[in-house]
Structure formats: C-alpha cells, structure tokens
Design an enzyme around this catalytic site. Structure first.
Site, PDB file in Angstrom:
ATOM      1  N   GLY A 103     -26.745   1.313  11.459  1.00 37.19           N
ATOM      2  CA  GLY A 103     -26.921  -0.079  11.830  1.00 37.19           C
ATOM      3  C   GLY A 103     -26.264  -0.448  13.142  1.00 37.19           C
ATOM      4  O   GLY A 103     -26.515   0.149  14.185  1.00 37.19           O
TER       5      GLY A 103
ATOM      6  N   THR B 193     -30.738   3.326   7.254  1.00 35.63           N
ATOM      7  CA  THR B 193     -31.630   4.024   8.154  1.00 35.63           C
ATOM      8  C   THR B 193     -31.608   5.507   7.811  1.00 35.63           C
ATOM      9  O   THR B 193     -30.613   6.004   7.302  1.00 35.63           O
ATOM     10  CB  THR B 193     -31.134   3.842   9.615  1.00 35.63           C
ATOM     11  OG1 THR B 193     -31.046   2.459   9.905  1.00 35.63           O
ATOM     12  CG2 THR B 193     -32.033   4.514  10.626  1.00 35.63           C
TER      13      THR B 193
END
Length: 527
Positions: free
Chosen positions: A432, A349
C-alpha cells in the site's frame, strides 16, 4: 554472501528463467508455464490469476493492475490496467447527500475492475500461450480447492470483519462464520467457471453479458451508480514509463495515476547523500529515508491524479531545481514536520516478477485495494470487487476528486531498474502506502551496498507516514531512541512492512538472482 550460521534464505540462482511471487503455488505455476514454452508474460498472468483464487483478500479479477514490461532487445513499456469511476459518479451527487468521503466498504468505492482487460491485452500482444493453458492453474485451484498458507491465513483472520457486513461475501469466505485456518481447504467453483468463460470468449465474457449484468445488479442493490455501459467501456492503456537516474542506473515506474512518481522523487532526493558512507549510522540512513519520503509524499498527495483530468509536468517535478528545493531542508539532526494525511489506508496487493530464457522481464502488480476489497461479492460469477474508489477525494477542487470515467490515484506500483539500456532488476514491494518508500529502500540496498535481491529484501524496514515513523522490531532499541531524539514520533510496526519480490539479471554471466520476502509465504524459483 550471507552468514549460513544464521537463519535466513539464499538468493535463488538460475540461468533459463525465474519467477518470484508471494505464494509458493503461484511461483510454481509460473515456472511450469516457462518450462512448457511460455514466456514471461504468460507466466506472470498465470501466477497472478492463480493468486486471485488462493489470495482472495489481496487480489483477483475484481481488481486492477499495473505492468512494466521490458522485452528483450526492445524498449520497456508500461500498461495501466486501472479502472474508472462510473459515468454517473459526479462530485455533486455525493455532496448533495452530505458525504465528505467515500466509505471503503460501500458500492461507491467500487471502480470498474481493470485487471481482466489488461491481462487479455498483454496476452494477445505479447504472450505465446492460449488463455486456457495460462488460466489452468487458477481454474484448478478454484474448482478442486486449495489449502491456506500461514501468512494468507493470518491476514484472512485479521481482516475477516470486513466481510461480515456483506452476507454473500461472508458466506463464501467465512465458512461456518469464521476465517479458515492454516491448511484448511477452500474452493470457489463459480470463479472457476468465470475464468473458463474468459479464456474461451475473451473480454466480453467479463465486461458484457451475464457477468457484467450480475456485477451491475449487485452494485445497484447496494446503492451503486454503475451501469453496463461502464463495464463495456473499460480499457487498459499502454504508456511510456517514467524514470529517474540513480548512481549510474535508471529507475523506471509507471506514470500517474500511480504513485511511481513518489518513488522516483525519493530516489532523486537520496542521491544527494552518500548512503554507503561508513560515517553514517543505521539511524542516519533511516532518518534520511524518512525525510525524503515525507517530501516526496507531500508532492504525491498534492499532485498525483488521473492525467486525463489533471495534467502533470513529470519532467519539472523530477528536475534538478525541484529536487534541490525538496532536499535543501533535510539535515541529519532534525526531523521535519510531515503534515497530515487525509486519505485512506492502502494495504492489500500481490506482486509478481518473471524473467524468461530470452530475458523478457515483467514487473506485475495486481490488487483489490483494502483486504477483501469492498467486500461486495457477486456469487454467481465468483467475483469479489475492489474498492479503489475510496481513494478519490470528494473535494471538487482536489486533483484526485471523483469524476465520471476518472481513475483514482493508485499506490500499487511495479518497478524496473535499468543500466545501459538493459533491465538489471525487475522488482516490486507490496504494501500500500509503503510501496514508493519500499522501492527506494530496495534500490539503495542493491545499488549502494551491492546486495543481492534476497539480502536487500531481508533488511529491516522503516516507514515515515502520517506523522509516525514505523520501525520493524528487528531494528535495535538504541536506534529507535536516536531517531526519537531527532524529533521522530516512532512506533514499532504492528505488522511487517511490505513484501518484496525481485529478480536481478546479470547479463555478463547469463545468470538470474531472485529474492522473495520472508514477510510473506512466497518463494523465488528458477531453472
């Protein structure tokens, strides 16, 4: 004030505007947009679009996003930019083929990318600059090339094998059959052309026409159930943030299908303990965070799903009655059983936060899910596709079971800390599964200990997940032994836990204080 005799980083300090990202080029792009008259939305989109080029294992236009936006003098809003399963994706279809889980490197793991629609909607509704100017840094990097920074190169090499099963992706991202090294130059001219087309033509340039046709064809060739209609139907949604009180503050998160609810639950559980008390040891605080995390994640895994398919009473879940029930079994002496986790790992991410001169604050997270997403790559458009669909259950009785047009449970969450109706910190913690626990950890360090964003980010981290309490090796061995003595199955983390970016807003003095994680390559900059 930090000890300047020790290695470390000072908080960024500025008055006019600030950006914090996990890549120095992205931070610089955001600052340049601000200085050119753009606002926080323009700068955040510029940064995250650029990271889709220079952090291709982490994010891109083939992924999803969630956003919290606090306009100056207005209520905060949330935007859900996550994608949906294809309309042909029925649980029964997978059962007929004997599948019990969705392979994370398959076309079936690809949900329709939601990021582009979300970026364009935010830009049209709240931005000041045209997309040609906002996308310019990303276009230049894709067309002219960019050089790899150390953490990017480390992750690229670590997860290179995820690309080898996909010929087109390997050809693009593993030149000469290997991962590029620190300082190596990479380009993606096909992606540059797609970004230009999106800036010129809008969402139809991605969700209709040649790009959507290529994406659909590439997925179909790998067995996917996707159709052009699935891409055309993708739309992001504005929604009300959800929140929970914490010691005179309010933590805001995006509502489900994200896991922000778990972050709020952890905060609510921890509020029942005086974490700043000198009577507590470091092991005590790690233990309490671990126990609160286990309780909250059990609720998350049992309940969080697309609310259009599975109604969720957020108020009841965060109520005093529920929180008291979850907190009651927690003691300082003994670790409780966490239960087994049967979902996929969530890792990759990017998170960006920007605050502008007018004190518009944006908390923005964008992701491909696993490293390099699904590995499915469309070479003519330069799009690497996410694998968020791997997060679906194939148990038809589970709230997060795959269904046509359904969004999977997401781990990516932006955060916003409020006080007296004002945003006082915009922040996020990439990583995550860790993200909800990370939000609570940073919250506690800032509120309970009065640390600035950089000090809070620098603290050692721990994470209790799937029966193991991972500890960063900056935590002392005697602390680990203490935790093991309470029944925790401890292990030294094999990679850093998460990556934080944060900007605190001191409204009284008119000052911004920024922090960015030493675990990544990024910087916080202001002017």
């Amino acid at each position: 004030m930090r000890d300047f005799m020790k290695p470390g980083r000072s908080a960024a300090i500025a008055e006019n505007g600030m950006a914090a990202t996990s890549h120095p080029a992205a931070t610089l792009a955001a600052i340049e947009i601000l200085k050119a008259g753009g606002n926080a939305i323009d700068a955040a989109i510029a940064a995250v679009a650029l990271q889709g080029v220079i952090d291709p294992h982490m994010t891109g236009i083939g992924g999803d996003c969630f956003v919290l936006f606090k306009p100056s003098n207005r209520r905060p809003i949330a935007l859900n930019g996550s994608g949906r399963a294809p309309l042909r994706a029925e649980c029964g279809w997978f059962a007929e083929r004997g599948m019990t889980a969705i392979p994370d490197g398959s076309a079936h793991a690809v949900t329709i990318p939601g990021a582009v629609d979300a970026w364009l909607r935010l830009s049209a509704d709240h931005g000041r600059k045209g997309l040609d100017e906002v996308f310019a840094p990303a276009v230049r990097a894709a067309e002219d090339g960019y050089v790899l920074t150390p953490r990017v190169a480390l992750d690229w090499a670590r997860y290179a094998d995820r690309l080898r099963a996909h010929e087109e992706a390997a050809r693009m991202f593993l030149p000469g059959g290997r991962a590029p090294l620190v300082g190596d130059r990479m380009r993606n001219p096909a992606l540059a052309a797609t970004l230009r087309r999106i800036a010129r033509e809008g969402r139809s340039a991605f969700y209709e026409g040649e790009v959507a046709q290529e994406l659909t064809s590439v997925l179909a060739a790998k067995g996917g159930l996707h159709a052009m209609e699935d891409f055309a139907a993708q739309a992001s949604d504005y929604c009300e943030p959800i929140g929970a009180a914490y010691r005179g503050h309010e933590l805001l998160e995006c509502p489900p299908n994200g896991q922000g609810l778990a972050a709020l639950l952890i905060a609510r559980i921890l509020e029942g303990f005086d974490l700043a008390s000198p009577a507590l040891s470091e092991a005590d605080r790690i233990h309490l965070l671990a126990e609160a995390t286990k309780a909250a994640y059990r609720q998350r895994d049992r309940l969080v799903a697309d609310p259009a398919f599975h109604a969720l009473d957020v108020g009841e879940i965060l109520s005093d009655r529920t929180v008291a029930r979850l907190r009651a079994p927690i003691t300082l002496e003994k670790a409780l059983d966490a239960g087994a986790f049967d979902g996929p790992a969530h890792r990759d991410t990017v998170y960006v936060t920007v605050v502008d001169r007018d004190r518009n604050a944006v908390s923005f997270i964008n992701s491909l899910f696993f490293a390099f997403g699904s590995g499915v790559y469309a070479p003519r458009s330069g799009v690497l596709l996410q694998n968020r669909g791997a997060g679906f259950s194939l148990d038809p009785k589970h709230p997060n079971a795959i269904a046509p047009g359904k969004r999977p449970m997401h781990t990516i969450i932006p955060g916003m800390l409020m006080r007296d109706g004002e945003a006082v910190m915009s922040y996020g913690v990439m990583g995550g599964q860790y993200q909800a626990a990370g939000h609570a950890h940073i919250l506690s360090r800032v509120v309970d200990f009065g640390e600035d964003p950089q000090e809070a980010s620098d603290q050692p981290r721990s994470f209790s997940f799937d029966g193991v309490l991972s500890l960063e090796p900056t935590i002392a061995e005697d602390v680990r032994a203490d935790l093991a003595g309470r029944g925790h199955a401890t292990a030294w983390a094999d990679e850093p836990l998460g990556g934080c970016q944060a900007i605190a807003i001191d409204h009284r003095r008119g000052v911004l204080l920024g922090g960015t994680d030493h675990r990544k390559d990024g910087v916080a900059l202001g002017y």
